[in-house]
Design a protein around this motif. Structure first.
Motif, short mmCIF file in Angstrom:
data_model
loop_
_atom_site.label_atom_id
_atom_site.label_comp_id
_atom_site.label_asym_id
_atom_site.label_seq_id
_atom_site.Cartn_x
_atom_site.Cartn_y
_atom_site.Cartn_z
N ASP A 193 0.83 -1.14 0.05
CA ASP A 193 -0.07 0.03 -0.02
C ASP A 193 0.90 1.14 0.13
N GLN A 194 1.95 1.12 0.89
CA GLN A 194 2.80 2.37 0.89
C GLN A 194 3.36 2.74 -0.38
N LEU A 195 3.93 1.30 -1.05
CA LEU A 195 4.71 1.69 -2.33
C LEU A 195 3.65 2.26 -3.25
N GLU A 196 2.47 1.64 -3.44
CA GLU A 196 1.38 2.15 -4.30
C GLU A 196 1.12 3.54 -4.31
N LEU A 197 1.11 3.99 -3.09
CA LEU A 197 1.01 5.41 -2.73
C LEU A 197 2.11 6.31 -3.19
N LEU A 198 3.39 5.89 -2.99
CA LEU A 198 4.54 6.49 -3.58
C LEU A 198 4.77 6.42 -4.86
N GLY A 199 4.34 5.33 -5.53
CA GLY A 199 4.60 5.22 -7.05
C GLY A 199 3.48 6.24 -7.64
N SER A 200 2.35 6.15 -7.19
CA SER A 200 1.10 7.06 -7.67
C SER A 200 1.45 8.35 -7.70
N THR A 201 2.20 8.93 -6.37
CA THR A 201 2.41 10.29 -6.25
C THR A 201 3.69 10.62 -7.27
N MET A 202 4.71 9.69 -7.28
CA MET A 202 5.67 10.32 -8.30
C MET A 202 5.20 10.14 -9.62
N ASP A 203 4.42 9.44 -9.99
CA ASP A 203 3.52 9.68 -11.32
C ASP A 203 3.08 10.84 -11.54
N LYS A 204 2.10 11.54 -10.56
CA LYS A 204 1.67 12.71 -10.78
C LYS A 204 2.51 13.70 -10.76
N ILE A 205 3.81 13.65 -10.08
CA ILE A 205 4.68 14.76 -10.03
C ILE A 205 5.40 14.64 -11.42
#
Length: 176
Positions: free
Chosen positions: A121-133
């Motif tokens: 869950d934490q990695l998915e959140l970090l991944g989606s945040t990095m994609d948005k940035i």
């Protein structure tokens, strides 16, 4: 106490150098941090479901680094990229890898979620945040491309722009 020593004491705080502020991480520091996370995964024999997500995040950060100046060096997005590479990602992966593997993958710690599920869950959140940035970093160049296309269309396009049609070789108009 002499007057000289008293004056020297009074000046000491003013003459003292300002407290040292740690330098901001460079692009090399960020890449080194990502390499350390990769080494942690290899040494900890992390499951492929973790490794693939970390690689995706690291790839996105690596692609975003050259574009950080588009986001503004002091922006929240730039800070998030640096903090993810140097703090959030290593902490998440390290917290999981410090646990005994069997326990981490089978024992629920948060409701029905195991440590592995919490990490995912934490990695998915970090991944989606990095994609948005990354999207935001590219948006400036995409907008510039659109603006240039509109400029070219207004300048050379057929809808009201300058006529770029060449005349015929005999000197007449192209319609002759």
């Amino acid at each position: 106490m002499s007057l000289r020593s008293w004056l020297k004491r009074r000046r000491a705080p003013d003459d003292a150098a300002p407290p040292a502020v740690p330098a901001a991480p460079t692009e090399q520091d960020i890449l080194a941090s990502l390499n350390r996370v990769n080494a942690m995964l290899t040494e900890g024999n992390a499951p492929p479901v973790v490794t693939s997500r970390v690689i995706r995040i690291a790839r996105t950060i690596n692609d975003t680094l050259p574009r950080l100046r588009h986001l503004g060096l002091g922006s929240m997005e730039s800070y998030s990229v640096v903090a993810t590479a140097t703090d959030y990602l290593p902490e998440a992966v390290g917290g999981y890898l410090r646990l005994p593997r069997e326990w981490a993958d089978t024992r629920p710690i948060d409701g029905y979620k195991t440590s592995l599920m919490v990490l995912i869950d934490q990695l998915e959140l970090l991944g989606s945040t990095m994609d948005k940035i990354f999207d935001a970093a590219n948006r400036a160049d995409a907008q510039a491309l659109l603006a240039h296309g509109m400029f070219l269309e207004s300048r050379f396009g057929h809808s009201g722009g300058t006529d770029m049609t060449l005349g015929s070789p005999d000197g007449g108009s192209p319609d002759d």
